[in-house]
Design a protein around this motif. Structure first.
Motif, PDB file in Angstrom:
ATOM      1  N   LEU A  15       0.386  -1.033  -0.079  1.00 53.18           N
ATOM      2  CA  LEU A  15      -0.006  -0.394  -0.325  1.00 53.18           C
ATOM      3  C   LEU A  15       0.901   0.667  -0.114  1.00 53.18           C
ATOM      4  CD1 LEU A  15      -3.125  -1.204   2.799  1.00 53.18           C
ATOM      5  CD2 LEU A  15      -3.699  -0.465   0.004  1.00 53.18           C
ATOM      6  N   VAL A  19       0.639   3.959  -2.776  1.00 61.35           N
ATOM      7  CA  VAL A  19       0.887   5.220  -2.233  1.00 61.35           C
ATOM      8  C   VAL A  19       1.700   6.464  -2.446  1.00 61.35           C
ATOM      9  CG1 VAL A  19       0.446   6.659  -0.527  1.00 61.35           C
ATOM     10  CG2 VAL A  19      -0.885   5.544  -0.211  1.00 61.35           C
ATOM     11  N   ASP A  23      -1.554   6.653  -5.568  1.00 61.15           N
ATOM     12  CA  ASP A  23      -2.434   5.406  -5.992  1.00 61.15           C
ATOM     13  C   ASP A  23      -3.355   6.191  -4.752  1.00 61.15           C
ATOM     14  OD1 ASP A  23      -5.011   3.984  -5.724  1.00 61.15           O
ATOM     15  OD2 ASP A  23      -3.544   1.993  -6.163  1.00 61.15           O
ATOM     16  N   GLU A  24      -4.621   6.901  -5.031  1.00 64.46           N
ATOM     17  CA  GLU A  24      -5.469   7.997  -3.807  1.00 64.46           C
ATOM     18  C   GLU A  24      -6.664   6.299  -3.505  1.00 64.46           C
ATOM     19  OE1 GLU A  24      -8.536  10.575  -5.163  1.00 64.46           O
ATOM     20  OE2 GLU A  24      -5.989  11.859  -5.892  1.00 64.46           O
ATOM     21  N   THR A  25      -6.662   5.745  -4.127  1.00 64.42           N
ATOM     22  CA  THR A  25      -7.481   4.330  -3.431  1.00 64.42           C
ATOM     23  C   THR A  25      -6.279   3.688  -2.147  1.00 64.42           C
ATOM     24  OG1 THR A  25      -8.497   3.676  -5.562  1.00 64.42           O
ATOM     25  CG2 THR A  25      -9.417   2.096  -3.655  1.00 64.42           C
ATOM     26  N   ALA A  26      -5.238   3.267  -2.706  1.00 65.64           N
ATOM     27  CA  ALA A  26      -4.187   2.676  -1.945  1.00 65.64           C
ATOM     28  C   ALA A  26      -3.892   3.501  -0.787  1.00 65.64           C
ATOM     29  CB  ALA A  26      -2.712   2.041  -2.817  1.00 65.64           C
ATOM     30  N   GLY A  28      -6.702   5.417   0.794  1.00 68.58           N
ATOM     31  CA  GLY A  28      -8.152   4.773   1.269  1.00 68.58           C
ATOM     32  C   GLY A  28      -7.459   3.729   2.466  1.00 68.58           C
ATOM     33  N   ARG A  29      -6.955   2.528   1.750  1.00 72.57           N
ATOM     34  CA  ARG A  29      -7.000   0.777   2.306  1.00 72.57           C
ATOM     35  C   ARG A  29      -5.744   1.240   3.548  1.00 72.57           C
ATOM     36  NH1 ARG A  29      -5.414  -3.041  -1.025  1.00 72.57           N
ATOM     37  NH2 ARG A  29      -6.179  -4.503   0.823  1.00 72.57           N
ATOM     38  N   TYR A  31      -5.563   4.515   4.545  1.00 66.51           N
ATOM     39  CA  TYR A  31      -6.003   5.239   6.210  1.00 66.51           C
ATOM     40  C   TYR A  31      -6.916   4.413   6.595  1.00 66.51           C
ATOM     41  CZ  TYR A  31      -8.354   9.226   7.362  1.00 66.51           C
ATOM     42  OH  TYR A  31      -8.989   9.927   8.842  1.00 66.51           O
ATOM     43  N   ASP A  32      -7.629   3.748   6.034  1.00 63.36           N
ATOM     44  CA  ASP A  32      -8.787   2.203   7.004  1.00 63.36           C
ATOM     45  C   ASP A  32      -7.654   1.773   8.044  1.00 63.36           C
ATOM     46  OD1 ASP A  32     -11.014   3.797   5.642  1.00 63.36           O
ATOM     47  OD2 ASP A  32     -11.223   2.141   4.231  1.00 63.36           O
ATOM     48  N   TRP A  64       0.904  10.832   3.115  1.00 62.67           N
ATOM     49  CA  TRP A  64       1.213  10.705   1.482  1.00 62.67           C
ATOM     50  C   TRP A  64       1.803  11.400   0.981  1.00 62.67           C
ATOM     51  CZ3 TRP A  64      -2.411   9.168  -2.135  1.00 62.67           C
ATOM     52  CH2 TRP A  64      -2.730  10.374  -2.801  1.00 62.67           C
TER      53      TRP A  64
END
Length: 191
Positions: A15, A19, A23-26, A28-29, A31-32, A64
């Protein structure tokens, strides 16, 4: 998703690589995966939930922005993230303590000493004029180095680069210039 064992480290490492590539989706993962744990660590250091939320957000933004700096040969993704979080939390705690101390000192000083705003302004103007006069007595390189470092906030390496001279030369000119300023201003003991 839990970061358990080697599998969790591989996921977090992958991830972070994604990042680093934007990769914004990565993110997000990631972050979660880490936000609750970062918040918990920061809250343990700071105690204040509102400040902990603010610092935790700063940490995640920093992750980030700096994900490309993660080096898996130096440690795990979790250790890297928690090191950033801990440092930010400690920095905030120190800043809060310093601000509280300054406020207390200022409050105590204002109770003990009468304040004459006119005299203070006149003294400040005289001191500023004296500093300008003394700066004019320095060599050009000394004056530029002192001005860049003390009035514009540049580090010695930055001053070196800005002036196009070697770092040892900057350090020597700064030392000599500060000694001349001290002597001109009549402050401090002889070196």
């Amino acid at each position: 998703m839990a970061d358990s064992g080697v599998e969790g480290l591989v996921v977090a490492g992958d991830l972070l690589k994604a990042v680093a590539a934007g990769d914004e989706t990565a993110f997000g993962r990631l972050y979660d995966l880490f936000a609750p744990r970062v918040f918990g660590l920061v809250r343990r250091v700071l105690g204040d939930p509102a400040q902990a939320e603010e610092v935790a957000q700063e940490v995640l933004v920093e992750i980030w922005r700096t994900a490309a700096r993660f080096d898996p040969s130096r440690g795990s993704p979790t250790a890297w993230i928690f090191t950033i979080a801990h440092r930010r939390a400690v920095d905030r705690a120190r800043a809060e303590q310093a601000a509280t101390s300054r406020t207390l000192r200022a409050g105590a000083a204002s109770l003990d000493t009468p304040y004459d705003a006119v005299a203070d302004e006149v003294t400040g103007r005289i001191e500023r004029q004296q500093v300008r006069t003394c700066l004019d007595d320095l060599t050009e390189l000394q004056r530029q180095a002192v001005t860049l470092a003390y009035y514009e906030g540049h580090s010695y390496p930055q001053v070196s680069k800005l002036l196009g001279v070697s770092l040892p030369t900057v350090k020597t000119r700064m030392r000599d210039g500060l000694i001349r300023l001290r002597d001109c201003l009549g402050t401090g003991a002889a070196a």
